[in-house]
Design an enzyme around this catalytic site. Structure first.
Site, short mmCIF file in Angstrom:
data_model
loop_
_atom_site.label_atom_id
_atom_site.label_comp_id
_atom_site.label_asym_id
_atom_site.label_seq_id
_atom_site.Cartn_x
_atom_site.Cartn_y
_atom_site.Cartn_z
N ASP A 160 0.82 -1.22 0.00
CA ASP A 160 0.00 0.00 0.00
C ASP A 160 0.86 1.27 0.00
O ASP A 160 1.97 1.28 0.53
CB ASP A 160 -0.92 -0.02 1.24
N GLY A 161 0.31 2.32 -0.57
CA GLY A 161 0.96 3.63 -0.52
C GLY A 161 1.50 4.11 -1.86
O GLY A 161 2.16 5.16 -1.93
N HIS A 202 2.39 3.08 -8.95
CA HIS A 202 2.16 1.64 -9.14
C HIS A 202 3.36 1.00 -9.85
O HIS A 202 3.74 -0.13 -9.56
CB HIS A 202 0.88 1.40 -9.94
N THR A 216 -10.78 -6.92 -4.35
CA THR A 216 -12.09 -6.96 -5.02
C THR A 216 -12.74 -5.57 -4.99
O THR A 216 -13.63 -5.29 -5.78
CB THR A 216 -13.03 -7.99 -4.35
N GLU A 217 -12.28 -4.72 -4.07
CA GLU A 217 -12.82 -3.36 -3.97
C GLU A 217 -12.08 -2.36 -4.86
O GLU A 217 -12.57 -1.25 -5.10
CB GLU A 217 -12.76 -2.87 -2.51
N ASN A 218 -10.90 -2.74 -5.32
CA ASN A 218 -10.09 -1.78 -6.09
C ASN A 218 -10.67 -1.47 -7.48
O ASN A 218 -10.23 -0.53 -8.14
CB ASN A 218 -8.63 -2.24 -6.21
N TRP A 219 -11.68 -2.24 -7.92
CA TRP A 219 -12.35 -1.93 -9.20
C TRP A 219 -13.07 -0.58 -9.13
O TRP A 219 -13.45 -0.04 -10.17
CB TRP A 219 -13.37 -3.01 -9.57
N ARG A 260 2.16 -4.26 6.79
CA ARG A 260 1.47 -3.22 6.03
C ARG A 260 2.25 -1.91 6.12
O ARG A 260 2.29 -1.28 7.18
CB ARG A 260 0.04 -3.00 6.52
C1 IPE Z 1 -1.66 0.19 -3.31
O1 IPE Z 1 -1.41 1.54 -3.34
C2 IPE Z 1 -1.95 -0.39 -4.67
C3 IPE Z 1 -3.33 -0.85 -4.85
C4 IPE Z 1 -4.26 -0.81 -3.95
C5 IPE Z 1 -3.68 -1.38 -6.15
P1 IPE Z 1 -2.59 2.61 -3.39
O2 IPE Z 1 -2.95 2.85 -4.82
O3 IPE Z 1 -3.71 2.18 -2.52
O4 IPE Z 1 -1.89 3.89 -2.81
P2 IPE Z 1 -2.47 4.89 -1.75
O5 IPE Z 1 -2.90 4.10 -0.57
O6 IPE Z 1 -3.60 5.60 -2.41
O7 IPE Z 1 -1.32 5.78 -1.43
C1 IPE Z 2 -5.41 -2.55 0.11
O1 IPE Z 2 -5.11 -1.22 -0.12
C2 IPE Z 2 -5.38 -3.32 -1.17
C3 IPE Z 2 -4.06 -3.49 -1.77
C4 IPE Z 2 -2.94 -3.05 -1.31
C5 IPE Z 2 -4.06 -4.26 -2.98
P1 IPE Z 2 -6.25 -0.14 -0.33
O2 IPE Z 2 -5.54 1.13 -0.57
O3 IPE Z 2 -7.20 -0.59 -1.38
O4 IPE Z 2 -6.99 -0.15 1.06
P2 IPE Z 2 -7.78 0.99 1.82
O5 IPE Z 2 -8.80 1.53 0.85
O6 IPE Z 2 -6.79 2.02 2.24
O7 IPE Z 2 -8.38 0.30 3.00
MG MG Z 3 -4.08 2.43 -0.54
#
Ligand code: IPE
Ligand code: IPE
Ligand code: MG
EC number: 2.5.1.-
Length: 242
Positions: free
Chosen positions: A30-31, A47, A76-79, A191
């Site tokens: 994440d991040g 990414h 599954t929520e990233n869509w 994490r």
């Molecule tokens: C994690 O990084 C990658 C995915 C969830 C696909 P984020 O895209 O969530 O990055 P932040 O959390 O917005 O910084």
């Molecule tokens: C979790 O990160 C999913 C992945 C890293 C693939 P998200 O960025 O989607 O999670 P939330 O929205 O901060 O909880």
């Molecule tokens: Mg994130």
């Protein structure tokens, strides 16, 4: 893809010895978006850099002798994210898979596996995933598991539905443990990025996981951060309720 990424080259740390290693480590990558934002770059740049970190850290897991490492790549929520961002992430998976044979697997003897819902993922990507799994299935190194279109709740529901389809009318904990996508239970969940939540990751397997959080954003995460997490882990007192 070079065998050693720039992140490994810049790290001249000696690999520490760990008395206790997690058998199964889960990493929430994440991040990426915040990393890019801080630099005035599009989220997709984060990414891309995050994918580089994944290459480095997954290989290091293999070198350390960790048996299984699950990397949360797309939930599954990233869509819900903008199509442009989702497409860019899928494109990075594709690039990784095209390189995987020569890079992560052949060089490191690691196995590659994918978990998550196939529906929604493109046929092209699914074919590449299947090929990567097939090509590496006899490797004896780390089982590197990429969670793509993965949700912990979906995983449990799908395990239960599978058991129902098999005719089970009473379901035990062992039944579910044997039918979720990954085993064994997760020993350590890492994490980065400052968030302290599971975000639907390995819900079943995390019942007795140790958690390790860091403010470092995933693209900046180094092997040294992994060593820090593993050092903390080996000093934890795991009681499992006993
Ligand atoms: C994690 O990084 C990658 C995915 C969830 C696909 P984020 O895209 O969530 O990055 P932040 O959390 O917005 O910084
Ligand atoms: C979790 O990160 C999913 C992945 C890293 C693939 P998200 O960025 O989607 O999670 P939330 O929205 O901060 O909880
Ligand atoms: Mg994130």
């Amino acid at each position: 893809m070079a065998l050693f990424s720039k992140k490994e080259n810049s790290t001249t740390l000696e690999r520490p010895h760990f008395d206790v290693l997690p058998e199964h480590v889960g990493i929430i990558m994440d991040g990426n978006g915040r990393w890019a934002k801080k630099r005035g770059l599009p989220r997709t740049a984060g990414h891309k850099e995050g994918a580089e970190t994944f290459r480095t850290i997954s290989k290091e897991c293999g070198r350390l002798g960790i048996k299984s490492a699950t990397f949360y790549a797309f939930s599954t929520e990233n869509w819900k994210r903008p199509k442009e961002e989702v497409d860019a992430i899928m494109c990075l998976f594709k690039q990784y898979l095209l390189e995987a044979k020569d890079d992560i697997t052949a060089a490191e003897n690691n196995r590659l596996r994918f978990i998550g819902v196939r529906e929604g993922v493109s046929d092209e990507l699914l074919t590449l995933m299947d090929e990567a799994e097939e090509e590496t299935k006899n490797n004896t190194g780390c089982e590197i598991i990429l969670a793509v279109n993965y949700g912990g709740r979906e995983e449990i529901v799908s395990a239960v539905n599978k058991l129902i389809a098999e005719g089970k009318t009473k379901i035990t904990e062992d039944d579910i443990s044997n039918n979720v996508y990954t085993a064994p239970d997760c020993d350590l969940i890492i994490r980065p990025s400052g968030e302290q939540r599971l975000s639907n990751f390995l819900l079943w397997q995390a019942a007795y996981s140790e958690f390790w959080y860091s403010d470092v954003l995933w693209p900046d995460f180094t092997v040294n951060d992994l060593y820090k997490a593993l050092t903390d882990f080996q000093n934890r007192n795991r009681r499992f309720g006993g």
